[in-house]
Design an enzyme around this catalytic site. Structure first.
Site, PDB file in Angstrom:
ATOM      1  CG  HIS A   7      83.366  27.652  15.549  1.00  0.00           C
ATOM      2  ND1 HIS A   7      83.431  26.277  15.615  1.00  0.00           N
ATOM      3  CD2 HIS A   7      82.064  27.981  15.735  1.00  0.00           C
ATOM      4  CE1 HIS A   7      82.225  25.781  15.823  1.00  0.00           C
ATOM      5  NE2 HIS A   7      81.368  26.790  15.895  1.00  0.00           N
ATOM      6  CE1 TYR A  40      74.551  24.306  20.987  1.00  0.00           C
ATOM      7  CE2 TYR A  40      72.273  23.759  21.523  1.00  0.00           C
ATOM      8  CZ  TYR A  40      73.193  24.532  20.837  1.00  0.00           C
ATOM      9  OH  TYR A  40      72.774  25.533  20.006  1.00  0.00           O
ATOM     10  NE  ARG A 136      72.368  18.720  14.946  1.00  0.00           N
ATOM     11  CZ  ARG A 136      73.265  19.661  15.217  1.00  0.00           C
ATOM     12  NH1 ARG A 136      74.132  19.493  16.179  1.00  0.00           N
ATOM     13  NH2 ARG A 136      73.298  20.778  14.515  1.00  0.00           N
ATOM     14  CG  HIS A 164      77.221  21.423  19.690  1.00  0.00           C
ATOM     15  ND1 HIS A 164      78.238  22.087  20.333  1.00  0.00           N
ATOM     16  CD2 HIS A 164      76.940  22.152  18.574  1.00  0.00           C
ATOM     17  CE1 HIS A 164      78.569  23.173  19.648  1.00  0.00           C
ATOM     18  NE2 HIS A 164      77.801  23.241  18.583  1.00  0.00           N
TER      19      HIS A 164
END
Length: 251
Positions: A7, A40, A136, A164
Site C-alpha cells: 500500500h 483526491y 475523515r 486523502h
C-alpha cells in the site's frame, strides 16, 4: 511479499550522468492514478535527499526479498515498526506534558481504528496533552469524555475533494517531528500491509504541512465535530465569524 498488500507509495529513479549517480525519490500519500489525482487531496515529496534515498533504497531491497530490514533514519515502515514507533512518540508527548513541558499531537488520517493507538492517545489526554485529530472516515476513539479524553478533539472533513492525505505532527518540546505518507492508524495498516511514513525535515515544507493542518482545523463549512457518543455535529461559522472553506482557500 505475497502475504502482504503493498500500500506504500514510493518511487525511486537512479540516474547516471557521466560518472555521477543521482537518486530521485518520490514519497506520497496517494496512488499513482490519473483519475484519483483529479479527485483526491494528497501529498507528495520529490527529493534527492540522500538520507531518504538510502531509506527508500533499503526498503525496496527489503520488500523484494533481497535483504533483511535495517534501521531507517527518516522512514517508519509497517508491518515491522510503525505501531510501536507512533506509540513511542505519543508517550513522549505525554511524558513531556507530565514534566510541565509543551506538548501537542496533530494528526490527519482517513481512519482511526487501532485499539493500541487509541489507548495511547487516551493516556496522553489524561496527561494533559493537546490532541487534535482530523479523521475523515472511521474513528473508533471517543473524544471529550471526562477523565478519559477531554483533551482530544476529532473533526471529519468532507468537501469538494476526497481528503486523502495523511499528516502526523508531534510537538516534541519544540524539536518537532512531522511525517506524511500512505498509512492510516488501522490494524490492517500496521499488521497486514507494506506501509511507510516519511519524515519532513525541511523547515518550509514542514510549515506547509502544518498550514494544511491549520486550514483543516479552521474550516467551518465542510467540517463535522465528533461528539462524545460518536455522533457528529456540523461545524458552522459562529456569530460574526467569516466562512472558511479549506478548498476555496487553497484555490
Amino acid at each position: 511479499m505475497s502475504n502482504l498488500k503493498t500500500h506504500t507509495k514510493l518511487l525511486l529513479i537512479v540516474k547516471k550522468d557521466d560518472s555521477e549517480i543521482t537518486r530521485y525519490v518520490h514519497l506520497g500519500s496517494g496512488n499513482y492514478n490519473e483519475d484519483t489525482a483529479r479527485l483526491y487531496t494528497d501529498i507528495g515529496l520529490m527529493t534527492t535527499n540522500e538520507t531518504l534515498a538510502n531509506d527508500v533504497s533499503e526498503f525496496f531491497n527489503v520488500i523484494t526479498g533481497h535483504s533483511v530490514p535495517n534501521t531507517y533514519k527518516n522512514l517508519i515502515t509497517a508491518p515491522r515498526d510503525m505501531r510501536n514507533q507512533l506509540i513511542a512518540y505519543i508517550e513522549e508527548e505525554a511524558e513531556n506534558a507530565r514534566n510541565g513541558l509543551p506538548a501537542g499531537i496533530f494528526i490527519k488520517v482517513n481512519s482511526l481504528e487501532d485499539s493500541e493507538i487509541i489507548y495511547a492517545l487516551y493516556r496522553a489526554s489524561q496527561s494533559k496533552v493537546t490532541i487534535k485529530l482530523i479523521v475523515r472516515g472511521i474513528c473508533c476513539l471517543r473524544p471529550g469524555r471526562v477523565g478519559l479524553s477531554e483533551n482530544i478533539e476529532v473533526l471529519s472533513l468532507v468537501g469538494d475533494f476526497l481528503e486523502h492525505s495523511r499528516i502526523y505532527h508531534f510537538h516534541n518540546n519544540g524539536n518537532t517531528r512531522t511525517y506524511s505518507g500512505s498509512a492510516d492508524m488501522m490494524v490492517r495498516s500496521f499488521d497486514k500491509r507494506l506501509e511507510s511514513l516519511f519524515k519532513v525535515e525541511a523547515p518550509l515544507l514542514e510549515k506547509q504541512l502544518m498550514n494544511i493542518i491549520a486550514y483543516n482545523l479552521k474550516d467551518n463549512v465542510n467540517s463535522y465535530v465528533m461528539q462524545e457518543d460518536g455522533s457528529y455535529k456540523a461545524k458552522r461559522p459562529a456569530e460574526n465569524e467569516q466562512e472558511f472553506n479549506i478548498h476555496k482557500e487553497f484555490f
